[in-house]
Design an enzyme around this catalytic site. Structure first.
Site, PDB file in Angstrom:
ATOM      1  N   SER A  61       0.831  -1.202   0.000  1.00  0.00           N
ATOM      2  CA  SER A  61       0.000   0.000   0.000  1.00  0.00           C
ATOM      3  C   SER A  61       0.866   1.252   0.000  1.00  0.00           C
ATOM      4  CB  SER A  61      -0.953   0.004   1.199  1.00  0.00           C
ATOM      5  OG  SER A  61      -0.264   0.262   2.390  1.00  0.00           O
ATOM      6  N   ASP A  62       0.220   2.351  -0.357  1.00  0.00           N
ATOM      7  CA  ASP A  62       0.893   3.643  -0.307  1.00  0.00           C
ATOM      8  C   ASP A  62      -0.112   4.694   0.133  1.00  0.00           C
ATOM      9  OD1 ASP A  62       3.381   5.195  -0.841  1.00  0.00           O
ATOM     10  OD2 ASP A  62       2.006   6.296  -2.145  1.00  0.00           O
ATOM     11  N   GLN A  63       0.393   5.693   0.825  1.00  0.00           N
ATOM     12  CA  GLN A  63      -0.464   6.740   1.374  1.00  0.00           C
ATOM     13  C   GLN A  63       0.124   8.112   1.105  1.00  0.00           C
ATOM     14  OE1 GLN A  63      -0.191   7.454   5.646  1.00  0.00           O
ATOM     15  NE2 GLN A  63      -2.418   7.505   5.760  1.00  0.00           N
TER      16      GLN A  63
END
Length: 197
Positions: free
Chosen positions: A78-80
């Protein structure tokens, strides 16, 4: 839950904690990609591109390894980013930038945009999604900002803040706290379920 082994493609202590709290047993692998080399002005597109790049980097490593268990695993990447008043914020590059980020949240909320890519390594099935949560803050005192920066955790977080250290300054949360932490609970669970079938 899934009967397959799980790999979290992240070294984030917050993402690890979300998965632990969800009851999963997993191992972690760090993708070690140059996230700054991937750019897009749309936060959803940007986080999806980076999440996909993390997954591809780890897939390559796993396929080249001799670990048969990894090759039967489900992998989560994931990336934020944080969007503040329409501007994308990643991890602060300097303490001064972090200070400016923290001082600004009383005026506009922090909107966390998180994309998740889940891969069934054995079947090759890949699913992805994006979740958004908005955290409102009251004025954060300069003394507290100094303390946060000195502790150092905020320097490794998109937008330069960690909600668990800032409870005294948080107001309304729209969405899941896990999205603010970097791994949306409901979305991740649904994606794992989709690749497990």
């Amino acid at each position: 839950m899934t009967s397959r082994p799980l790999i979290l493609g992240s070294s984030s202590i917050w993402r690890k904690q979300v998965l632990i709290d969800m009851g999963y047993i997993f191992k972690t692998m760090s993708p070690d990609i140059d996230e700054k080399a991937i750019r897009d002005s749309d936060p959803k597109t940007l986080t999806l591109l980076i999440s996909r790049a993390k997954a591809q980097a780890l897939l390559k490593r796993i396929k080249e390894s001799d670990d048969e268990l990894d090759k039967k695993s489900i992998m989560i990447c994931s990336d934020q980013v944080i969007v503040h008043n329409g501007v994308i914020r990643e991890k602060p590059e300097t303490e001064q930038q972090c200070r400016e980020y923290l001082q600004s949240y009383e005026f506009h909320p922090a909107v966390a945009v998180v994309s998740v890519v889940v891969v069934n390594i054995e079947t090759g099935k890949i699913v992805e999604g994006t979740d958004i949560a908005t955290q409102h803050f009251k004025k954060i005192s300069d003394e507290f900002i100094d303390k946060l920066i000195k502790q150092g955790d905020v320097m490794h977080c998109a937008g330069g803040f960690t909600v668990e250290h800032m409870a005294d300054f948080t107001l309304q949360l729209e969405g899941e706290v896990e999205t603010i932490l970097g791994l949306p609970k409901t979305l991740t669970k649904n994606l794992i379920s989709q690749v497990s079938q």
